[in-house]
Motif scaffolding. Sequence first.
Motif, PDB file in Angstrom:
ATOM      1  N   SER A   1       0.824  -1.213   0.000  1.00  0.00           N
ATOM      2  CA  SER A   1       0.000   0.000   0.000  1.00  0.00           C
ATOM      3  C   SER A   1       0.858   1.264   0.000  1.00  0.00           C
ATOM      4  O   SER A   1       1.598   1.507   0.948  1.00  0.00           O
ATOM      5  N   ALA A   2       0.740   2.042  -1.052  1.00  0.00           N
ATOM      6  CA  ALA A   2       1.386   3.351  -1.108  1.00  0.00           C
ATOM      7  C   ALA A   2       0.328   4.387  -0.731  1.00  0.00           C
ATOM      8  O   ALA A   2      -0.146   5.152  -1.558  1.00  0.00           O
ATOM      9  N   TRP A   3      -0.051   4.371   0.541  1.00  0.00           N
ATOM     10  CA  TRP A   3      -1.114   5.264   0.997  1.00  0.00           C
ATOM     11  C   TRP A   3      -0.551   6.612   1.430  1.00  0.00           C
ATOM     12  O   TRP A   3       0.630   6.733   1.762  1.00  0.00           O
ATOM     13  N   THR A   4      -1.416   7.608   1.417  1.00  0.00           N
ATOM     14  CA  THR A   4      -1.053   8.938   1.906  1.00  0.00           C
ATOM     15  C   THR A   4      -2.181   9.487   2.758  1.00  0.00           C
ATOM     16  O   THR A   4      -3.348   9.355   2.417  1.00  0.00           O
ATOM     17  N   ASN A   5      -1.823  10.082   3.848  1.00  0.00           N
ATOM     18  CA  ASN A   5      -2.770  10.761   4.731  1.00  0.00           C
ATOM     19  C   ASN A   5      -2.334  12.226   4.808  1.00  0.00           C
ATOM     20  O   ASN A   5      -1.283  12.514   5.372  1.00  0.00           O
ATOM     21  N   GLU A   6      -2.964  13.163   4.126  1.00  0.00           N
ATOM     22  CA  GLU A   6      -4.318  12.976   3.636  1.00  0.00           C
ATOM     23  C   GLU A   6      -4.377  12.957   2.116  1.00  0.00           C
ATOM     24  O   GLU A   6      -5.268  12.362   1.532  1.00  0.00           O
TER      25      GLU A   6
ATOM     26  N   LYS B   1       8.089   4.373  -0.613  1.00  0.00           N
ATOM     27  CA  LYS B   1       8.414   2.945  -0.638  1.00  0.00           C
ATOM     28  C   LYS B   1       8.245   2.380  -2.052  1.00  0.00           C
ATOM     29  O   LYS B   1       9.065   1.596  -2.528  1.00  0.00           O
ATOM     30  N   LEU B   2       7.169   2.780  -2.722  1.00  0.00           N
ATOM     31  CA  LEU B   2       6.943   2.350  -4.094  1.00  0.00           C
ATOM     32  C   LEU B   2       7.987   2.968  -5.027  1.00  0.00           C
ATOM     33  O   LEU B   2       8.523   2.298  -5.914  1.00  0.00           O
TER      34      LEU B   2
ATOM     35  N   LEU C   1      10.624   1.018  -7.559  1.00  0.00           N
ATOM     36  CA  LEU C   1      10.708   1.293  -8.989  1.00  0.00           C
ATOM     37  C   LEU C   1      12.114   1.727  -9.395  1.00  0.00           C
ATOM     38  O   LEU C   1      12.544   1.499 -10.529  1.00  0.00           O
ATOM     39  N   ARG C   2      12.824   2.330  -8.469  1.00  0.00           N
ATOM     40  CA  ARG C   2      14.196   2.745  -8.756  1.00  0.00           C
ATOM     41  C   ARG C   2      15.161   1.557  -8.755  1.00  0.00           C
ATOM     42  O   ARG C   2      16.141   1.552  -9.499  1.00  0.00           O
ATOM     43  N   SER C   3      14.908   0.571  -7.903  1.00  0.00           N
ATOM     44  CA  SER C   3      15.788  -0.608  -7.803  1.00  0.00           C
ATOM     45  C   SER C   3      14.927  -1.870  -7.753  1.00  0.00           C
ATOM     46  O   SER C   3      14.847  -2.525  -6.704  1.00  0.00           O
ATOM     47  N   PRO C   4      14.296  -2.220  -8.861  1.00  0.00           N
ATOM     48  CA  PRO C   4      13.303  -3.309  -8.849  1.00  0.00           C
ATOM     49  C   PRO C   4      13.862  -4.711  -8.729  1.00  0.00           C
ATOM     50  O   PRO C   4      13.171  -5.603  -8.234  1.00  0.00           O
TER      51      PRO C   4
ATOM     52  N   LYS D   1      13.604  11.123   2.148  1.00  0.00           N
ATOM     53  CA  LYS D   1      14.050  11.298   3.535  1.00  0.00           C
ATOM     54  C   LYS D   1      12.965  11.952   4.390  1.00  0.00           C
ATOM     55  O   LYS D   1      12.801  11.608   5.567  1.00  0.00           O
ATOM     56  N   SER D   2      12.226  12.881   3.806  1.00  0.00           N
ATOM     57  CA  SER D   2      11.151  13.562   4.541  1.00  0.00           C
ATOM     58  C   SER D   2      10.010  12.603   4.856  1.00  0.00           C
ATOM     59  O   SER D   2       9.423  12.650   5.944  1.00  0.00           O
ATOM     60  N   ALA D   3       9.680  11.712   3.908  1.00  0.00           N
ATOM     61  CA  ALA D   3       8.632  10.716   4.131  1.00  0.00           C
ATOM     62  C   ALA D   3       9.032   9.767   5.255  1.00  0.00           C
ATOM     63  O   ALA D   3       8.207   9.412   6.109  1.00  0.00           O
ATOM     64  N   GLU D   4      10.284   9.364   5.266  1.00  0.00           N
ATOM     65  CA  GLU D   4      10.783   8.486   6.333  1.00  0.00           C
ATOM     66  C   GLU D   4      10.717   9.189   7.686  1.00  0.00           C
ATOM     67  O   GLU D   4      10.344   8.589   8.702  1.00  0.00           O
TER      68      GLU D   4
END
Length: 233
Positions: free
Chosen positions: A124-129, A219-220, A224-227, A192-195
């Motif tokens: 799941s590549a979810w985002t809130n919000e 994460k997705l 995709l960068r290193s599949p 880095k900000s997402a982490e």
Amino acid sequence: MGDLSKRELKITNRHSGRATCKEREEKFKLKEGQVRFLIVCEGKKTEPNYFKAFIENNTSVVHSEIQGVGMGTVALVKKTLEIKRDLEKKNAMKFDRVWVVFDKDDFEDFNEAIKEASRCGIQSAWTNESFELWYYLHFEYLDTAIGRKQYIEKLENMFKDKMRDGSFKYEKGASDIYDLLQRYGKEEFAIKSAEKLRKSHKGKGTNYAKHDPCTMVDKLVEELRSPSQYKEE
């Protein structure tokens, strides 16, 4: 060409030397370890256009199916399973990685959707919000919970400043958003900000509806960068 706007002309010039999907597939078709991605998105244009452009610019990903279905959360997970089953049967092949991309919005089954996807072996590549959080993190770290409209306003103002173009308007589903983010933002900073955001919600457990703001889109992006490391045997 004379009728193109400055913004369109920049994007056209940047794409002029880019290999087509067919050319890339011919180039890489004999290589082993290729990863087949299925990415099913809540939105019909915004997320699909971003990931399609991402893959166009990252030639290590050849085999992919990206769809925008106009539904979210648990309904999206169920639709993804249906799409996966139908495509695998039709093409006599198996997807190595399956992802759903959705926002929290006003859905009450947000946590349930994440849990159901995990139970079904779907990432799941979810985002809130709002998915626009991922875009904005290319420019600045943001840990304040705001609404979808505010994300768009902040993102639009950021582009105006970076582009030195006061007439810029952010359009959901724009086909050139990936190019603009690469040109004016920083993908590594966004990751880095997402982490950092996820770490800030560590004490809230699995009640992801309370992790605001937060995103798993990075994460997705990293897959995709290193599949090749995600290839199933």
